[in-house]
Every structure is written in structure tokens, then in C-alpha cells.
Design a protein around this motif. Structure first.
Motif, short mmCIF file in Angstrom:
data_model
loop_
_atom_site.label_atom_id
_atom_site.label_comp_id
_atom_site.label_asym_id
_atom_site.label_seq_id
_atom_site.Cartn_x
_atom_site.Cartn_y
_atom_site.Cartn_z
N ALA A 163 38.87 104.03 34.90
CA ALA A 163 40.03 102.91 35.26
C ALA A 163 40.91 102.79 33.87
N LEU A 164 40.25 103.22 32.91
CA LEU A 164 40.95 103.29 31.52
C LEU A 164 41.64 104.34 31.29
N ALA A 165 41.72 105.49 31.90
CA ALA A 165 43.15 106.01 32.00
C ALA A 165 44.26 106.13 32.57
N ALA A 166 43.58 104.91 33.51
CA ALA A 166 45.04 104.68 33.95
C ALA A 166 45.89 104.55 33.68
N VAL A 167 45.66 103.50 31.85
CA VAL A 167 46.31 102.83 31.47
C VAL A 167 47.08 103.39 30.64
N ASP A 168 49.01 103.36 30.78
CA ASP A 168 49.05 104.55 29.51
C ASP A 168 48.64 103.68 27.66
N PRO A 169 48.16 104.07 26.90
CA PRO A 169 47.79 103.64 25.67
C PRO A 169 48.75 103.62 25.10
N LEU A 220 52.69 98.25 19.77
CA LEU A 220 51.83 97.57 20.00
C LEU A 220 50.95 96.90 18.60
N SER A 221 50.04 98.37 18.06
CA SER A 221 49.47 97.73 16.74
C SER A 221 49.68 97.93 15.70
N LEU A 222 50.79 98.22 15.95
CA LEU A 222 52.37 98.29 14.38
C LEU A 222 52.15 96.77 14.29
N LEU A 223 52.40 95.54 14.82
CA LEU A 223 52.73 94.33 14.59
C LEU A 223 51.67 93.95 13.73
N PRO A 224 50.48 93.99 14.13
CA PRO A 224 49.43 93.31 13.31
C PRO A 224 48.91 93.97 12.04
N TYR A 225 49.01 95.14 11.87
CA TYR A 225 49.21 96.00 10.92
C TYR A 225 50.01 95.57 10.24
N MET A 260 37.66 96.86 8.81
CA MET A 260 37.94 97.50 9.51
C MET A 260 36.77 99.19 10.21
N LEU A 261 35.68 98.25 11.12
CA LEU A 261 34.53 99.27 11.98
C LEU A 261 35.55 99.67 12.75
N PRO A 262 36.05 99.17 13.17
CA PRO A 262 37.21 99.04 14.33
C PRO A 262 38.19 100.81 14.96
N ALA A 263 38.66 100.76 13.18
CA ALA A 263 39.59 101.69 13.44
C ALA A 263 38.71 102.61 13.00
N LEU A 264 37.12 102.90 12.84
CA LEU A 264 36.53 103.70 12.83
C LEU A 264 35.16 103.88 14.37
N VAL A 273 42.98 105.67 25.68
CA VAL A 273 43.54 104.83 26.32
C VAL A 273 42.31 103.82 25.36
N PHE A 274 41.35 104.34 25.28
CA PHE A 274 40.39 103.21 24.21
C PHE A 274 40.66 103.18 22.38
N GLN A 275 41.24 104.41 22.00
CA GLN A 275 41.38 104.43 21.00
C GLN A 275 42.76 103.75 20.22
N ALA A 276 43.08 104.01 21.49
CA ALA A 276 45.03 102.63 21.16
C ALA A 276 44.24 101.55 21.00
N GLY A 277 43.74 100.91 21.94
CA GLY A 277 42.50 99.59 22.32
C GLY A 277 41.87 99.02 20.57
N THR A 278 41.08 100.40 20.48
CA THR A 278 39.89 100.08 19.28
C THR A 278 41.51 99.60 17.97
N THR A 279 41.84 100.16 17.95
CA THR A 279 43.47 100.96 17.27
C THR A 279 44.39 99.28 16.71
N LEU A 280 44.54 98.73 18.37
CA LEU A 280 45.67 97.60 18.19
C LEU A 280 44.42 96.36 17.50
N LEU A 281 42.34 96.64 18.43
CA LEU A 281 41.83 95.03 17.76
C LEU A 281 41.58 95.62 16.42
N GLY A 282 41.79 97.06 15.86
CA GLY A 282 41.29 96.79 14.30
C GLY A 282 41.96 96.44 13.75
#
Lengths: 153, 99
Positions: A8-14, A20-25, B45-49, B72-81
Motif C-alpha cells: 500500500a505504501l508503494a502507491a504513495v509518491d515519496p 516537506l521534511s525540509l521544513l521541520p529540518y 535522532m532515532l527515526p533518521a536511523l 516511501v517508508f524512508q521518506a515518512g521516517t525522514t519527515l517524522l525524524g
């Protein structure tokens, strides 16, 4: 793939997630700098991670346009981009590992001379309050104007 | 596992090892200073690991489209991290450290 329920995850565009993850960083970098508590080298390492991101994006574009492949399948570009992360992480590790950082008023400088870490009271009186010098050592703090923190107010 | 050359594998392994050691170094940094807030940074720092592990697993299987879910899982955990890192840095702001 049903394994790990990744199908199911694979259908999502990463891509949007990565963007988006750049903003919190960026918020992290801002607050980390504002805290003034991070070892400078580690802070620069966290900032250098953005260079890794930029290089990775550029390398991915080259991989796609010149080779028609995803970045991970063009080994020299892949490794050449990832090495920036290795450098960034090394800076973070080094920054937090060093005990002679100048980030907190010399408390670490005392510690690195083999003394007990300064307790908060001693730290508040500044680096000169607990000098223990070997023969021939120059004074760590030049003579001041005679005023002392021990003087009555 | 041949999509990556040996040097590229070492670059990946080195990054992951450095990150793990950095987590431990952050813990020690906080303990030396008696500032418990640093434990949150180490934890953040754990989610990035986890994210890195997902990426390396994907590489291990030669980056197949069938395992796209890992990316996609990697992208999600990056965002969470990164959200976690921001929150941890927030607790270290000087005006909040007094309490």
C-alpha cells in the motif's frame, strides 16, 4: 509486495514527503542555532546535511537526464552524493565527542586539564577561579584589574 | 547487493555508524552537563536511523521497484525524524531551559 505491508505504501509518491521534511529540518537548524548550546562543529555538521540534500537533488537530476536511471542505480553519482552525508555525520559526531569545546565558559577547558568537571557554582565564577597550573605554565587568565568575584558586593 | 559498489557501500555503512555513535555522543554530552534535554535530541535522532536502515535494505535488494514501499517508508521516517529533531531543539532553547 505484501511483505511488511509495503504494498500500500508503494502507491504513495515519496517526493512530497522528502520536500516537506525540509521544513521541520530548517526549524531544527534555526532553534539549534538559537539555543547557543550546540557544539559549533556539530551545528555545522547538521547544516552541512543541507549540502548533502542539494548535491543529492542535483545528482538525481543528472542520473535521470543523462542515464535515464534513478540515482541509486548510477553508482558513482550515488556514492559521490552520499559521501557528503558521511562528512556531515562525522562533523556531528566529532562535535559532540570533543571535550574541549569553548561553548560553555571554559568549564570544558578545566575538564580537559584532567580536573573534575566544574560544578555549576564554580562555572559561574568563570574559568579563572580554579586554575591549577603546572610549573612553567603561563596563567590561563591574564591578571585583571584586581576586582574579584569573591569581593563583597 | 551489487547495485552498489564496495566503496559506495562503505560510504553508507560509515554514515550509519557515525549517526549511531553521534546518538551516544549526544547522550554523554547531556550527562556531562547534567542537562537532561539532550536525551530528547538523542531520541529524536532515532527515526533518521530507521530511515537509513530502510534505504540500506532497499539497496541490499538492488533498488527494486517491488520494494518501492521502502522508499516511501524512508521518506515518512525522514519527515517524522526532522519533526522530532525540531521539537528536541525547541526544548533546548535558552528561555525554556530554566524550568
Amino acid at each position: 509486495m505484501t511483505v511488511l505491508g509495503l504494498g500500500a505504501l508503494a502507491a504513495v509518491d515519496p517526493s512530497p514527503l522528502f520536500v516537506l521534511s525540509l521544513l521541520p529540518y530548517l526549524a531544527f537548524l534555526r532553534w539549534a542555532a538559537a539555543s547557543k548550546r550546540f557544539p559549533p562543529l556539530a551545528l555545522r555538521g547538521f547544516q552541512f546535511t543541507l549540502v548533502f540534500v542539494a548535491v543529492t537533488i542535483a545528482a538525481a537530476v543528472v542520473a535521470e537526464q543523462r542515464f535515464g536511471l534513478q540515482l541509486a542505480d548510477v553508482d558513482p553519482l550515488h556514492g559521490g552524493a552520499e559521501v557528503f552525508l558521511t562528512v556531515a555525520n562525522l562533523m556531528v559526531l566529532w562535535g559532540f565527542s570533543r571535550t574541549d569545546s569553548r561553548t560553555d565558559n571554559g568549564a570544558d577547558n578545566l575538564a580537559v586539564r584532567g580536573q573534575q568537571p566544574a560544578d555549576p557554582e564554580a562555572q559561574a565564577t568563570g574559568p579563572g577561579s580554579e586554575q591549577v597550573l603546572s610549573a612553567g605554565d603561563p596563567p590561563a587568565v591574564p591578571p585583571q584589574d584586581g576586582a574579584s568575584v569573591f569581593d563583597p558586593p | 547487493m551489487h547495485a552498489l559498489s564496495l566503496p559506495t557501500w562503505w560510504i553508507h555503512v560509515a554514515s550509519v555508524l557515525e549517526w549511531m555513535l553521534a546518538m551516544a555522543a549526544v547522550m554523554r554530552w547531556g550527562e556531562r552537563r547534567a542537562e537532561p534535554q539532550w536525551r530528547w535530541l538523542a531520541l529524536a535522532m532515532l527515526p533518521a536511523l530507521v530511515s537509513a536502515m530502510a534505504a540500506c535494505t532497499w539497496h541490499l535488494f538492488d533498488n527494486p521497484i517491488e520494494l518501492q514501499g521502502l522508499v516511501v517508508f524512508q521518506a515518512g521516517t525522514t519527515l517524522l525524524g526532522n519533526v522530532a529533531l525540531a521539537a528536541a531543539a525547541w526544548t533546548l532553547l535558552p528561555e525554556r531551559i530554566q524550568s
